[in-house]
Design an enzyme around this catalytic site. Structure first.
Site, mmCIF file in Angstrom:
data_model
loop_
_atom_site.group_PDB
_atom_site.id
_atom_site.type_symbol
_atom_site.label_atom_id
_atom_site.label_comp_id
_atom_site.label_asym_id
_atom_site.label_seq_id
_atom_site.Cartn_x
_atom_site.Cartn_y
_atom_site.Cartn_z
ATOM 1 N N GLN A 28 0.850 -1.192 0.000
ATOM 2 C CA GLN A 28 0.000 0.000 0.000
ATOM 3 C C GLN A 28 0.882 1.237 0.000
ATOM 4 O O GLN A 28 1.592 1.502 0.975
ATOM 5 C CB GLN A 28 -0.909 -0.038 1.221
ATOM 6 C CG GLN A 28 -1.784 1.166 1.433
ATOM 7 C CD GLN A 28 -2.476 1.117 2.788
ATOM 8 O OE1 GLN A 28 -2.130 0.308 3.637
ATOM 9 N NE2 GLN A 28 -3.441 1.988 3.003
ATOM 10 N N TYR A 71 0.789 4.636 0.500
ATOM 11 C CA TYR A 71 0.094 5.814 1.008
ATOM 12 C C TYR A 71 1.071 6.783 1.668
ATOM 13 O O TYR A 71 1.313 7.880 1.180
ATOM 14 C CB TYR A 71 -0.976 5.396 2.024
ATOM 15 C CG TYR A 71 -2.307 5.001 1.422
ATOM 16 C CD1 TYR A 71 -2.407 4.523 0.120
ATOM 17 C CD2 TYR A 71 -3.478 5.097 2.168
ATOM 18 C CE1 TYR A 71 -3.629 4.156 -0.416
ATOM 19 C CE2 TYR A 71 -4.714 4.735 1.642
ATOM 20 C CZ TYR A 71 -4.779 4.263 0.343
ATOM 21 O OH TYR A 71 -5.994 3.907 -0.178
ATOM 22 N N SER A 72 1.642 6.402 2.803
ATOM 23 C CA SER A 72 2.438 7.318 3.623
ATOM 24 C C SER A 72 3.697 7.791 2.899
ATOM 25 O O SER A 72 4.342 7.042 2.166
ATOM 26 C CB SER A 72 2.834 6.643 4.929
ATOM 27 O OG SER A 72 1.704 6.372 5.725
ATOM 28 N N SER A 132 4.482 -1.568 4.251
ATOM 29 C CA SER A 132 4.520 -2.949 4.719
ATOM 30 C C SER A 132 4.577 -3.923 3.548
ATOM 31 O O SER A 132 3.841 -3.772 2.569
ATOM 32 C CB SER A 132 3.278 -3.243 5.566
ATOM 33 O OG SER A 132 3.215 -2.397 6.682
ATOM 34 N N GLU A 184 -9.256 -1.451 5.429
ATOM 35 C CA GLU A 184 -8.044 -1.689 6.218
ATOM 36 C C GLU A 184 -8.353 -1.680 7.706
ATOM 37 O O GLU A 184 -7.924 -2.573 8.452
ATOM 38 C CB GLU A 184 -6.996 -0.621 5.908
ATOM 39 C CG GLU A 184 -5.751 -0.753 6.757
ATOM 40 C CD GLU A 184 -4.715 0.340 6.483
ATOM 41 O OE1 GLU A 184 -3.542 0.129 6.818
ATOM 42 O OE2 GLU A 184 -5.095 1.394 5.929
#
Length: 397
Positions: free
Chosen positions: A129, A131-132, A164, A247
């Site tokens: 993922q 995102y951050s 992750s 999530e």
């Protein structure tokens, strides 16, 4: 609420229990040891997920047409309980199964569903993922990674962090800025990015417990195509929120692991001695265990309530923020207490610790990250206050 199980539900439990006895990796019930070498670990976990998928046990809540079982709420609960009971190996494609796959079913095109979902299920394609970012963590709308259209391609540049499973991943559910609007959450687009290309570099982040789950991802002229956009160009915020709902619901399911971890902590208190008496003989230890039990039980009952609502409306809602907040904070508290009640023994590491490989110590260190991943506890509190309780927005935002 009636927590008893019907005859059919107990039959479902027995079917799963029998299958696990016959299909868990050889020797798993005795040791629960994962391979330590990274490549071997990835292969082991992919094979385990394929074994689950071949018998429709990888994603039981999915529709049958996508390889699931159309599981009921109670069947999902039983499934989690049984997996926790045997401490089943983790799912290498957790992001794909619990976030990307459900989002594709909700928003993706038929072509995207046909292309990606079967490989998500079997673990043939592992997802992460994106995102951050270093300057866009809790404030996801501040994303700075850019995607620029050039002919039939999108050229992507930027950096992601705390990604992750990126070191195992074949694809990334990536958020990038495709235009600048008046509001910062406008002009964002979600891409289904191929990780196996020259423009993608993955660098490991070693956690303070010595393990490696997270990564930095550097994107240098990485390429994506129109067919790899989920939703519409510049309308990725809606897609982003949809995935976050899935999530946080998945994280909330960790309440079943909390049950087992609490039981293991009680066993420690019963077997570890101090001054020739078990720790549980101390009134202060019993009081702390009781406090943990009440919090753990409250988290579980709240999760049941929110799952019931999800079953009625057909998709997860904002209540997932409650589950995520309670579980992550409770996990940190449980492992903190586990270290504390052991006294000096709580400071021991690996082979000298109360459980093999420093189980309590490693999980204590890891638990801090659980209050950050999936949205920090502070963000969850704001979400609960504004969208569940109807309170005014935080004046500092």
């Amino acid at each position: 609420m009636d927590f008893s199980y019907t005859v059919q539900e107990e039959q479902f439990r027995q079917e799963l229990r029998t299958w696990l006895e016959e299909n868990l990796p050889e020797g798993w019930l005795e040791s629960q040891q994962l391979p330590t070498e990274e490549a071997a670990l990835g292969q082991f976990l992919r094979q385990w997920q394929k074994t689950l998928a071949d018998s429709r046990w990888a994603a039981i809540a999915w529709p049958q047409k996508h390889g699931g079982r159309n599981a009921t709420l109670m069947e999902e609960i039983i499934y989690h309980q049984e997996m926790v009971r045997v401490k089943a190996p983790p799912l290498v494609n957790y992001v794909g199964l619990h976030m990307v796959g459900p989002t594709l079913m909700q928003i993706g095109t038929p072509e995207q569903q046909e292309k990606y979902i079967p490989k998500i299920l079997t673990g043939e394609e592992v997802w992460c993922q994106g995102y951050s970012e270093p300057n866009a963590g809790s404030d996801l709308a501040a994303v700075q990674t850019t995607a620029v259209k050039k002919g039939d391609k999108w050229i992507i540049n930027g950096q992601k962090i705390w990604t992750s499973f990126a070191h195992f991943a074949d694809r990334c559910f990536l958020v990038a800025r495709t235009s600048k609007g008046e509001k910062k959450h406008h002009g964002i687009t979600c891409f289904l990015l191929d990780m196996n290309q020259p423009g993608v570099e993955v660098r490991p982040i070693i956690q303070m417990n010595g393990e490696h789950d997270f990564n930095e991802v550097y994107l240098t002229d990485a390429v994506a195509y129109d067919s790899e956009i989920i939703g519409q160009v510049d309308d990725g915020w809606r897609v982003t929120i949809a995935l976050l709902m899935h999530e946080r619901t998945g994280i909330g399911a960790q309440v079943f692991s909390l049950e087992q971890q609490f039981a293991e902590l009680v066993e420690v208190a019963q077997t570890v001695t101090e001054d020739d008496a078990p720790l549980i003989a101390k009134p202060e230890v019993r009081k702390r265990l009781l406090d943990l039990y009440m919090n753990q039980r409250g988290s579980l009952l709240n999760y049941y309530r929110n799952l019931t609502k999800q079953l009625k409306v057909g998709h997860p809602g904002v209540e997932g923020s409650m589950d995520k907040l309670f579980v992550s904070e409770m996990t940190k508290k449980l492992f903190s207490e586990a270290i504390s009640i052991q006294g000096h023994a709580g400071m021991l590491w690996e082979e000298d610790a109360v459980q093999d490989q420093g189980y309590w110590q490693k999980n204590y260190l890891y638990s801090f990250g659980q209050t950050i991943g999936g949205g920090t506890s502070e963000i969850q509190k704001n979400t609960i206050a504004e969208r569940i309780l109807g309170l005014p927005k935080d004046v500092g935002r």
